[in-house]
Design an enzyme around this catalytic site. Sequence first.
Site, mmCIF file in Angstrom:
data_model
loop_
_atom_site.group_PDB
_atom_site.id
_atom_site.type_symbol
_atom_site.label_atom_id
_atom_site.label_comp_id
_atom_site.label_asym_id
_atom_site.label_seq_id
_atom_site.Cartn_x
_atom_site.Cartn_y
_atom_site.Cartn_z
ATOM 1 N N ASP A 196 4.245 25.631 33.830
ATOM 2 C CA ASP A 196 5.046 26.518 34.283
ATOM 3 C C ASP A 196 5.329 27.992 33.518
ATOM 4 O OD1 ASP A 196 6.879 25.136 32.478
ATOM 5 O OD2 ASP A 196 8.507 24.770 33.723
ATOM 6 N N GLU A 281 9.659 19.656 18.936
ATOM 7 C CA GLU A 281 8.420 20.138 18.339
ATOM 8 C C GLU A 281 8.734 19.978 16.732
ATOM 9 O OE1 GLU A 281 9.781 22.557 21.706
ATOM 10 O OE2 GLU A 281 10.924 21.764 20.118
#
Length: 345
Positions: A196, A281
């Site tokens: 997206d 992350e």
Amino acid sequence: MKLKLKNVFLAYFLVSIAGLLYALVQLGQPCDCLPPLRAAAEQLRQKDLRISQLQADLRRPPPAPAQPPEPEALPTIYVVTPTYARLVQKAELVRLSQTLSLVPRLHWLLVEDAEGPSPLVSGLLAASGLLFTHLAVLTPKAQRLREGEPGWVRPRGVEQRNRALDWLRRGGGAVGGEKDPPPAGTRGVVYFADDDNTYSRELFEEMRWTRGVSVWPVGLVGGLRFEGPRVQDGRVVGFHTAWEPNRPFPVDMAGFAVALPLLLAKPNAQFDATAPRGHLESSLLSHLVDPKDLEPRAANCTRVLVWHTRTEKPKMKQEEQLQRQGRGSDPAVEVRALLRRPCSP
């Protein structure tokens, strides 16, 4: 009166004689004007020489443009994209696939959050013209978002990204496309690209020659116009972020790429589904590199080449009304189009 005039005349005569004698003496002296004249002549000579050089450059044929390296000589970019079934899934995958089709030497690892491949995604990949590997793994029920929970409550796409890392290291389990992982010694870089986001084609060339972990800003994320590293003298010295800046790596998933040899050399490096919010992350990068060794890209992290853009969730009130009447839209229409079969009359 006559006496006074005579005295004045005599004084004037004597001054004139003195001035004349001084002038005659000066005529015999050497002139000191030669150095300025020589300097002016040298300046003119230098200008004439420069003009001659410029004229020669204009007559010289232009150099041949530098030839870009052949695609086979480029490191491969492995783009990992988790995806899941929803109304806008095809729209977002089409947009991403057409961006990726502009990038040479790219391998798309598309991983469905499902027990197996869906016809819609399989057909889209087959029609994309991209080199791809199609994988599928279902997110465990305990990790799935519950009804009404905001997206940031639980990390998403963890199982899918880790499945792609497993394939790169060991292969196996592909349900379509390239079945075998890259052979040992393959030059490449791995990038985690959600379906997206919006990506500039330039971004992929920025990351292609990554040696360890490269980084850049990401636009429209974290409640800011952009988040990203702060760079000084070509090195990352901090991060521009508003939320929990003391995270080990306060970067967005779209803001880094990892050299394939580094990932293969660290077999335990993966994403941690139990990581606190915003630390997903860091759970991978902490196994790979120190923050001081990050490689800034995108003009020392001064250019934004990727943005968090989310497609608005469609309002389906009319569709729901037709479904209650037994006249809802045929969901197979999308699949037929991808498989290039004619629609029913």
